[in-house]
Design a protein around this motif. Structure first.
Motif, mmCIF file in Angstrom:
data_model
loop_
_atom_site.group_PDB
_atom_site.id
_atom_site.type_symbol
_atom_site.label_atom_id
_atom_site.label_comp_id
_atom_site.label_asym_id
_atom_site.label_seq_id
_atom_site.Cartn_x
_atom_site.Cartn_y
_atom_site.Cartn_z
ATOM 1 N N TRP A 145 -55.858 51.653 4.581
ATOM 2 C CA TRP A 145 -55.553 50.213 4.636
ATOM 3 C C TRP A 145 -55.245 49.836 6.084
ATOM 4 C CZ3 TRP A 145 -55.591 45.546 2.662
ATOM 5 C CH2 TRP A 145 -54.563 44.611 2.857
ATOM 6 N N SER A 194 -53.597 47.584 7.915
ATOM 7 C CA SER A 194 -52.583 46.564 7.617
ATOM 8 C C SER A 194 -52.437 45.549 8.743
ATOM 9 C CB SER A 194 -51.243 47.281 7.393
ATOM 10 O OG SER A 194 -50.166 46.412 7.636
ATOM 11 N N LEU A 206 -49.818 43.678 9.084
ATOM 12 C CA LEU A 206 -48.435 43.812 9.552
ATOM 13 C C LEU A 206 -48.314 44.911 10.603
ATOM 14 C CD1 LEU A 206 -45.359 43.336 9.398
ATOM 15 C CD2 LEU A 206 -45.305 44.954 7.476
ATOM 16 N N ASP A 221 -57.110 44.447 6.304
ATOM 17 C CA ASP A 221 -56.332 43.295 5.863
ATOM 18 C C ASP A 221 -56.779 42.133 6.765
ATOM 19 O OD1 ASP A 221 -54.430 41.355 5.514
ATOM 20 O OD2 ASP A 221 -52.716 42.625 6.035
ATOM 21 N N ASN A 237 -46.196 36.812 7.405
ATOM 22 C CA ASN A 237 -46.070 37.917 6.465
ATOM 23 C C ASN A 237 -45.402 37.450 5.167
ATOM 24 O OD1 ASN A 237 -44.381 40.399 5.330
ATOM 25 N ND2 ASN A 237 -46.224 41.155 6.372
ATOM 26 N N PHE A 273 -43.346 38.689 3.274
ATOM 27 C CA PHE A 273 -41.928 38.977 3.056
ATOM 28 C C PHE A 273 -41.028 38.125 3.942
ATOM 29 C CE2 PHE A 273 -43.741 43.358 1.965
ATOM 30 C CZ PHE A 273 -43.927 43.008 0.635
ATOM 31 N N ARG A 320 -56.920 38.211 -2.370
ATOM 32 C CA ARG A 320 -55.473 38.417 -2.558
ATOM 33 C C ARG A 320 -54.810 37.129 -3.014
ATOM 34 N NH1 ARG A 320 -51.658 40.951 2.142
ATOM 35 N NH2 ARG A 320 -49.802 39.646 1.855
ATOM 36 N N HIS A 323 -49.999 40.198 -5.313
ATOM 37 C CA HIS A 323 -48.840 40.581 -4.513
ATOM 38 C C HIS A 323 -47.565 40.015 -5.112
ATOM 39 C CE1 HIS A 323 -47.021 42.545 -1.281
ATOM 40 N NE2 HIS A 323 -47.271 41.742 -0.264
HETATM 41 C C1 SPV Z 1 -49.948 44.080 5.301
HETATM 42 O O1 SPV Z 1 -49.758 45.303 5.221
HETATM 43 O O2 SPV Z 1 -50.128 43.504 6.355
HETATM 44 C C2 SPV Z 1 -49.927 43.265 4.105
HETATM 45 C C3 SPV Z 1 -49.115 43.684 2.982
HETATM 46 O O3 SPV Z 1 -50.515 42.224 4.132
HETATM 47 S S1 SPV Z 1 -47.631 42.856 3.110
HETATM 48 O O4 SPV Z 1 -47.034 43.204 4.360
HETATM 49 O O5 SPV Z 1 -46.867 43.305 1.979
HETATM 50 O O6 SPV Z 1 -47.878 41.425 3.052
#
Ligand code: SPV
Ligand code: MG
Length: 537
Positions: free
Chosen positions: A40, A42, A44, A81, A118, A120, A155, A186
């Motif tokens: 993956w 990512s 982030l 991503d 992000n 979160f 997503r 998610h």
């Molecule tokens: C990432 O890994 O960048 C994602 C997953 O998009 S999350 O951080 O959970 O959004």
């Protein structure tokens, strides 16, 4: 199987599959080595390792460069991503084409607005994309791909935005209908309730991917039972690297010592292994011409050089100034100009002033009543010469091409012989004339020529040239030279012997001493006139 097909197979697999985050080529390789069958990329962690926020601060081409390194470093597929696709449908199409060109097997795009944040970070405040607009992006992506097996994962951020199960289902349905190969659902809860509720309604309409970063304590068996296809461990390689780096930096700063750390960190050779250093070594053996490493040099400079009188009262001949620096510095420069940097000097008379930097020194403290051969014996015996050694005198200047000739012939014991002996300024002095197996011939310059005899009193008709005072001893020839030297050194009558005695002994005992004919381009500094001439050499 190519990477796009490998990834499709994982999505379609009846097993629960796990893929692992990576954020550069190295971490991607580490993920693959651990056994993950896909990686993956990512958003982030790629942004974090660049030192920026996960808010589209890194441009899409900067992300593309990182993911290309990841794809290059792995044999398993990479899913990028792709955030919101870095723009509208048009940007998504370009993204997909570029990802295919760079060997990336899949992309995931999320239904938020550019620039995204992000999930979160205050997820509930984040606006979702219009469903139809996002479906247009999905269709555009599927139309753009050249390889049928390239995967587009859609997503759904409905739970993140606090919009509930119905919205999540509505979006998932629409995205599947638009052509998505899988849905990534998610959730930012610390329990998997939203995801499991979705799975109960969704069933097996298409593969579902999840990212259990926040609901990490749930056993994966639960996902398996609910029909999840793929779990992404989305940021754990970067997080473990951050902890390790913070720890290491703190310990280094506090202790100013490597001793404690050495056992706790990966070795430098582990870095080389991960970089594939060994494959490069093998390739070098296959593709590079066999490289002969540079030999070392041994300069015999123990004698005073009485003939230079007051010039050598307080220093040996090798340290007499010629132009702007001592003779020995000129000699060292000639060696260095052909890549010979490992230079050892045998010094004796006034050895304390023979102290130029970056040279190795061996002392012949018996210089007053020994000859060159004793210096050679001391010098050669002082160490190993794995790449062979060029021996020369502290009072002979030569041009660099002479060294190049010697090394080209290279596999034995080689001496340069000057064919212009009749014009030499050395005529009438103590000269080493040479008789060889063949005279110099313009037409037969390729034929190997061997030394027969070297002496100052050869009849003129037998002289083929004058030895220039250099010898190249290849690694192959070294054992024979050492053995002959040891024997001669053991005989007291050789205490004042010179190097030609050794060459003659080798030649007459059947050891090949190869001759390379050259003409001029060297200078034996034996008189005050020579010192003056040497400045212009
Ligand atoms: C990432 O890994 O960048 C994602 C997953 O998009 S999350 O951080 O959970 O959004
Ligand atoms: Mg992301």
């Amino acid at each position: 199987m190519n990477k796009t097909k490998q990834f499709r197979k994982l999505l379609a697999s009846a097993e629960l599959e796990f893929i692992c985050e990576a954020h550069n080529g190295l971490s991607a390789r580490i993920a693959e080595e651990a056994g993950f069958r896909a990686v993956w990329g990512s958003g982030l962690t790629i942004s974090a390792q660049l030192g920026v926020r996960d808010s589209n601060e890194a441009s899409w081409t900067q992300v593309m460069d990182v993911v290309e390194f990841m794809a290059d470093a792995t044999t398993v597929p990479v899913m990028l991503d792709g955030d919101t696709g870095y723009g509208n449908f048009n940007n998504v199409q370009r993204l997909v084409r570029k990802l295919e060109q760079r060997g990336v097997a899949a992309v995931c795009i999320e239904d938020k607005l550019f620039p995204k944040t992000n999930s979160f970070i205050a997820g509930e405040r984040q606006a979702l994309a219009d469903i139809d607009e996002f479906c247009g992006k999905i269709k555009a992506a599927k139309d753009a791909q050249q390889d049928d097996a390239f995967s587009l994962v859609a997503r759904v951020e409905a739970f993140i935005a606090g919009r509930g199960l119905d919205e999540a289902l509505r979006r998932a349905e629409a995205y599947q209908a638009a052509g998505a190969d899988a849905i990534l659902m998610h959730s930012a809860l610390s329990v998997p309730d939203e995801i499991l509720a979705f799975m109960r309604e969704w069933g097996d309409r298409c593969p579902v991917v999840i990212v259990p970063t926040k609901y990490y304590s749930t056993p994966v068996e639960v996902y398996r039972e609910h029909g999840v296809s793929m779990v992404i461990w989305a940021n754990h390689l970067l997080r473990s690297a951050i902890s390790a780096m913070q720890d290491t930096a703190r310990v280094l700063h506090e202790t100013q010592s490597l001793a404690k750390l050495e056992q706790q960190v990966a070795s430098v050779s582990e870095i080389f292994r991960l970089q594939g250093a060994q494959a490069l070594e093998e390739a070098e053996r296959r593709y590079l011409p066999e490289s002969r490493s540079a030999p070392a040099a041994l300069v015999l400079a123990a004698s005073r050089g009485d003939e230079l009188r007051e010039l050598t009262e307080d220093k040996p001949k090798a340290m007499v100034r010629v132009g702007d620096r001592p003779l020995l510095a000129h000699i060292a420069a000639s060696y260095r100009s052909t890549g010979i940097d490992d230079i050892t000097v045998v010094r004796g008379y006034r050895k304390e002033v023979v102290n130029l930097p970056d040279l190795h020194y061996v002392d012949n403290d018996d210089y007053a009543d020994t000859g060159e051969l004793h210096s050679l014996w001391k010098g050669l015996g002082s160490r190993d010469w794995p790449n062979g050694v060029v021996v020369s005198y502290g009072d002979v200047l030569f041009r660099k091409y002479v060294l190049e000739y010697l090394r080209e012939v290279g596999d034995e014991l080689v001496i340069p012989v000057d064919t212009r002996w009749q014009d030499s300024v050395n005529r009438g002095r103590d000269v080493d004339y040479v008789n060889c197996s063949l005279p110099y011939s313009r037409t037969h310059y390729n034929r190997p020529v061997l030394l027969r005899k070297m002496t100052g009193d050869l009849p003129e008709g037998d002289i083929h040239g004058e030895w220039m005072g250099l010898v190249y001893i290849s690694p192959n020839a070294l054992p024979a030279v050492r053995a002959a030297l040891d024997e001669m050194h053991a005989e007291p009558r050789n205490r004042k012997a010179k190097v030609p005695a050794l060459l003659n002994r080798l030649a007459s005992s059947g050891h090949a001493v190869r001759v390379v004919y050259t003409s001029g381009n060297w200078l034996d500094v034996d008189s005050l006139d020579d010192v003056v001439n040497a400045a212009g050499f």
